[in-house]
Design a protein around this motif. Structure first.
Motif, PDB file in Angstrom:
ATOM      1  N   VAL A 144       3.519 -10.560  -6.514  1.00 34.46           N
ATOM      2  CA  VAL A 144       3.314  -9.110  -6.411  1.00 34.46           C
ATOM      3  C   VAL A 144       1.841  -8.795  -6.184  1.00 34.46           C
ATOM      4  CG1 VAL A 144       3.420  -6.939  -7.711  1.00 34.46           C
ATOM      5  CG2 VAL A 144       5.352  -8.525  -7.758  1.00 34.46           C
ATOM      6  N   LEU A 145       0.936  -9.549  -6.820  1.00 31.39           N
ATOM      7  CA  LEU A 145      -0.502  -9.332  -6.633  1.00 31.39           C
ATOM      8  C   LEU A 145      -0.888  -9.508  -5.162  1.00 31.39           C
ATOM      9  CD1 LEU A 145      -3.415  -9.004  -7.749  1.00 31.39           C
ATOM     10  CD2 LEU A 145      -3.435 -11.488  -8.101  1.00 31.39           C
ATOM     11  N   PHE A 146      -0.471 -10.597  -4.557  1.00 26.45           N
ATOM     12  CA  PHE A 146      -0.790 -10.813  -3.142  1.00 26.45           C
ATOM     13  C   PHE A 146      -0.091  -9.790  -2.252  1.00 26.45           C
ATOM     14  CE2 PHE A 146      -2.264 -14.884  -4.669  1.00 26.45           C
ATOM     15  CZ  PHE A 146      -3.259 -15.238  -3.776  1.00 26.45           C
ATOM     16  N   ALA A 147       1.152  -9.438  -2.610  1.00 25.60           N
ATOM     17  CA  ALA A 147       1.909  -8.495  -1.778  1.00 25.60           C
ATOM     18  C   ALA A 147       1.325  -7.091  -1.824  1.00 25.60           C
ATOM     19  CB  ALA A 147       3.371  -8.463  -2.236  1.00 25.60           C
ATOM     20  N   VAL A 148       0.580  -6.750  -2.875  1.00 27.99           N
ATOM     21  CA  VAL A 148      -0.018  -5.416  -2.980  1.00 27.99           C
ATOM     22  C   VAL A 148      -1.422  -5.399  -2.373  1.00 27.99           C
ATOM     23  CG1 VAL A 148      -0.876  -3.688  -4.608  1.00 27.99           C
ATOM     24  CG2 VAL A 148       1.362  -4.740  -4.960  1.00 27.99           C
ATOM     25  N   VAL A 149      -2.221  -6.426  -2.655  1.00 24.07           N
ATOM     26  CA  VAL A 149      -3.622  -6.425  -2.221  1.00 24.07           C
ATOM     27  C   VAL A 149      -3.741  -6.599  -0.713  1.00 24.07           C
ATOM     28  CG1 VAL A 149      -5.835  -7.622  -2.426  1.00 24.07           C
ATOM     29  CG2 VAL A 149      -4.424  -7.239  -4.460  1.00 24.07           C
ATOM     30  N   GLU A 150      -2.971  -7.504  -0.137  1.00 25.55           N
ATOM     31  CA  GLU A 150      -3.098  -7.779   1.301  1.00 25.55           C
ATOM     32  C   GLU A 150      -2.778  -6.564   2.171  1.00 25.55           C
ATOM     33  OE1 GLU A 150      -3.472  -9.175   5.059  1.00 25.55           O
ATOM     34  OE2 GLU A 150      -4.340  -9.930   3.195  1.00 25.55           O
ATOM     35  N   PRO A 151      -1.670  -5.837   1.956  1.00 25.55           N
ATOM     36  CA  PRO A 151      -1.436  -4.649   2.796  1.00 25.55           C
ATOM     37  C   PRO A 151      -2.508  -3.577   2.650  1.00 25.55           C
ATOM     38  CG  PRO A 151       0.594  -5.327   1.729  1.00 25.55           C
ATOM     39  CD  PRO A 151      -0.499  -6.111   1.093  1.00 25.55           C
ATOM     40  N   ILE A 152      -3.042  -3.405   1.431  1.00 22.49           N
ATOM     41  CA  ILE A 152      -4.077  -2.383   1.241  1.00 22.49           C
ATOM     42  C   ILE A 152      -5.324  -2.742   2.059  1.00 22.49           C
ATOM     43  CG2 ILE A 152      -5.647  -1.357  -0.436  1.00 22.49           C
ATOM     44  CD1 ILE A 152      -3.442  -1.535  -2.496  1.00 22.49           C
ATOM     45  N   LEU A 153      -5.748  -3.996   1.980  1.00 16.66           N
ATOM     46  CA  LEU A 153      -6.928  -4.402   2.752  1.00 16.66           C
ATOM     47  C   LEU A 153      -6.636  -4.452   4.248  1.00 16.66           C
ATOM     48  CD1 LEU A 153      -8.456  -7.249   0.550  1.00 16.66           C
ATOM     49  CD2 LEU A 153      -9.254  -4.919   0.810  1.00 16.66           C
TER      50      LEU A 153
ATOM     51  N   TYR B 236      -4.247  -2.822   6.091  1.00 13.81           N
ATOM     52  CA  TYR B 236      -3.833  -1.610   6.785  1.00 13.81           C
ATOM     53  C   TYR B 236      -4.632  -0.374   6.400  1.00 13.81           C
ATOM     54  CZ  TYR B 236       0.197  -4.444   8.051  1.00 13.81           C
ATOM     55  OH  TYR B 236       0.991  -5.450   8.540  1.00 13.81           O
ATOM     56  N   VAL B 237      -5.483  -0.478   5.392  1.00 14.51           N
ATOM     57  CA  VAL B 237      -6.286   0.679   4.978  1.00 14.51           C
ATOM     58  C   VAL B 237      -7.778   0.390   5.127  1.00 14.51           C
ATOM     59  CG1 VAL B 237      -6.830   2.263   3.094  1.00 14.51           C
ATOM     60  CG2 VAL B 237      -4.487   1.454   3.387  1.00 14.51           C
TER      61      VAL B 237
ATOM     62  N   PRO C 280      -8.989  -1.178   8.988  1.00 14.48           N
ATOM     63  CA  PRO C 280      -9.141  -0.171  10.056  1.00 14.48           C
ATOM     64  C   PRO C 280     -10.317   0.764   9.829  1.00 14.48           C
ATOM     65  CG  PRO C 280      -6.836  -0.391   9.449  1.00 14.48           C
ATOM     66  CD  PRO C 280      -7.625  -1.167   8.436  1.00 14.48           C
ATOM     67  N   LEU C 281     -10.628   1.072   8.561  1.00 14.76           N
ATOM     68  CA  LEU C 281     -11.767   1.949   8.301  1.00 14.76           C
ATOM     69  C   LEU C 281     -13.088   1.258   8.615  1.00 14.76           C
ATOM     70  CD1 LEU C 281     -10.685   3.642   4.940  1.00 14.76           C
ATOM     71  CD2 LEU C 281     -10.652   4.629   7.239  1.00 14.76           C
ATOM     72  N   LEU C 282     -13.163  -0.058   8.375  1.00 16.87           N
ATOM     73  CA  LEU C 282     -14.420  -0.773   8.591  1.00 16.87           C
ATOM     74  C   LEU C 282     -14.627  -1.155  10.042  1.00 16.87           C
ATOM     75  CD1 LEU C 282     -14.749  -3.127   5.486  1.00 16.87           C
ATOM     76  CD2 LEU C 282     -16.091  -1.113   6.041  1.00 16.87           C
ATOM     77  N   TYR C 283     -13.677  -1.871  10.634  1.00 16.29           N
ATOM     78  CA  TYR C 283     -13.890  -2.344  11.996  1.00 16.29           C
ATOM     79  C   TYR C 283     -12.641  -2.245  12.850  1.00 16.29           C
ATOM     80  CZ  TYR C 283     -11.899  -6.734  10.171  1.00 16.29           C
ATOM     81  OH  TYR C 283     -11.101  -7.666   9.584  1.00 16.29           O
ATOM     82  N   GLY C 284     -11.706  -1.359  12.481  1.00 13.77           N
ATOM     83  CA  GLY C 284     -10.504  -1.221  13.286  1.00 13.77           C
ATOM     84  C   GLY C 284     -10.783  -0.736  14.684  1.00 13.77           C
TER      85      GLY C 284
END
Length: 469
Positions: free
Chosen positions: A323-332, A334-335, A338-342
């Protein structure tokens, strides 16, 4: 009748006042054959791909060294601004990079050594879980068999020969002699077996470091020589292309380094909170593996989840790790990314996937890691070199068609829904009158030009006007 009048009115705009093209405007051109320039471009592209594939043993270390120089050049420039000569600045930067890699290796080694002390206990826990799963499976199968009813064993037919009868008829089988040959245990063979998997990557690493040092030392001279060979006739455009490529690559590398470092730190803290042994090692491994596109995060989650299953007699800890990997990876992914270098790379999402497949086919895992930077270089070249513009069109994130061309294409294709969706998007930052003046009327001008050339017949004109209505 009103709709037909409107259709006729729009059709007059397209085909002329009387609904027909002017006499003499229609011209049938002869079929064209492939030009020599097009065939030459295809041949050059094929030879380039073949050279990249067969020359990967030489090109991969050089490309890695150039990419490493892009990462280290900002540090070298910072040291030079502190009044340090270029040679000492390069040496200090490379030593600092090697020191950082040494610290990471030491951390992973110490954590792995601490983890190996409890390896027998972890093995017993895993064995107990495997036996539990097997017992559960056997119980379920037995219950299912009991419900369906077991079939009676078939009675052997007296006329059918048994195995014993067959052996008696054919005689005892002759034993095949087997000779056990001992492996070569000479010190030279043992050394070759142990060192051969290490010498290859070590040789590549040393070569990359040497080439990177020379690139950093001779950065200005190499840039001048590149300009002399490829862009001496247009210094302005060549300088812009080099600056654009350097800025995009540096921003991409630094942003990716920041995101992957944050990912490793978050995984480190999360695993420490969950109670997984050696969380620092798994955090470092997660940050490093995330440099591999698409599959790095999933690979990083396998070992901590397996270790959590070995530590905890139940399954709670393993589920928490997943669950930890499944939550952290999508946030980094897809959120934050894209804000940094999308939008700083200038690549479309489809081109990122296609380039990853292409460079992986050419250069293997190294090509997968370098797929985005290499494709970014091609897009930058396409934006500044006219003959390579197709790279920007196919791989870049800029719209391939203007708003007028997109509107006209949708009218030609008979897609009013897509035309309406495009209009709603354009109306977010312009008025309705401006949309009609700047887009619709200009699209009608394109239709008029095509009608004058005879490419739009009367049925197509009627269909286009209905689509516009």
């Amino acid at each position: 009748m009103n709709e037909l009048d409107d259709v006729a009115g729009y059709q007059n705009v397209i085909t002329g006042e009387h609904g027909e093209a002017e006499p003499g405007a229609v011209q049938v051109n002869a079929a064209s054959s492939p030009e020599l320039k097009s065939l030459l471009g295809v041949a050059v592209g094929t030879l380039s791909i073949a050279a990249l594939y067969f020359g990967k043993d030489v090109l991969v270390p050089i490309t890695l060294a150039v990419m490493l120089s892009f990462v280290l050049s900002p540090i070298v420039a910072m040291l030079q601004r502190l009044r340090l000569w270029r040679a000492p600045a390069v040496i200090l930067t490379v030593l600092a990079a090697l020191g950082a890699l040494g610290l990471v290796g030491t951390l992973i080694g110490s954590q792995a050594a601490a983890l190996s002390a409890n390896a027998p206990q972890y093995a017993r826990t895993i064995e107990a879980k495997v036996q539990g799963v097997q017992g559960f499976a056997v119980t379920k199968i037995a219950a299912l068999t009991k419900q369906l009813g077991s079939s009676k064993p078939a009675t052997p037919n007296a006329a059918t020969p048994t195995v014993a009868d067959t052996r008696a008829a054919t005689g005892a089988q002759r034993a095949v002699p087997v000779e056990i040959v001992g492996a070569d245990t000479s010190p030279l063979s043992i050394a070759r077996t142990v060192l051969s998997p290490i010498l290859g990557p070590l040789e590549t690493t040393i070569l990359v470091l040497i080439v990177a040092i020379f690139v950093l030392m001779q950065q200005e001279d190499l840039r001048d020589r590149f300009i002399r060979v490829f862009g001496s006739s247009d210094l302005h455009r060549t300088t812009r292309a080099l600056d654009d490529a350097a800025a995009r690559l540096s921003k991409y590398f630094l942003s990716q380094l920041a995101v992957n470092t944050s990912f490793g730190v978050i995984i480190w803290l999360g695993l420490w909170f969950i109670g997984v042994p050696s969380p620092a090692m798994w955090g470092v491994m997660a940050g490093l593996l995330r440099f591999v596109p698409y599959i790095g995060s999933f690979l990083a989650a396998v070992a901590p989840a397996a270790l959590a299953a070995a530590v905890d007699p139940g399954w709670t800890m393993a589920i928490e790790v997943v669950v930890l990997f499944a939550v952290v990876e999508p946030i980094l992914g897809y959120v934050v990314e894209p804000l940094l270098y999308g939008h700083s790379t200038g690549l479309s999402p489809v081109s990122v996937i296609v380039s990853a497949i292409f460079w992986t086919w050419l250069w293997g895992p190294i090509g997968l890691i370098m797929s985005t930077p290499l494709t970014l270089c091609l897009v930058v070249l396409g934006r500044h070199v006219k003959s390579l513009e197709f790279f920007d069109v196919l791989l870049g994130d800029r719209p391939a068609l203007t708003a007028v061309e997109s509107f006209y294409q949708r009218i030609l294709a008979g897609n009013p829904d897509e035309a309406i969706a495009q209009a709603e998007t354009l109306l977010t930052n312009r008025t309705l009158t401006a949309y009609y003046d700047d887009v619709v009327l200009e699209g009608l001008k394109l239709a008029t030009e095509d009608s004058a050339r005879g490419t739009i017949d009367r049925p197509r004109a009627v269909a286009m006007t209905r689509t516009m209505l």
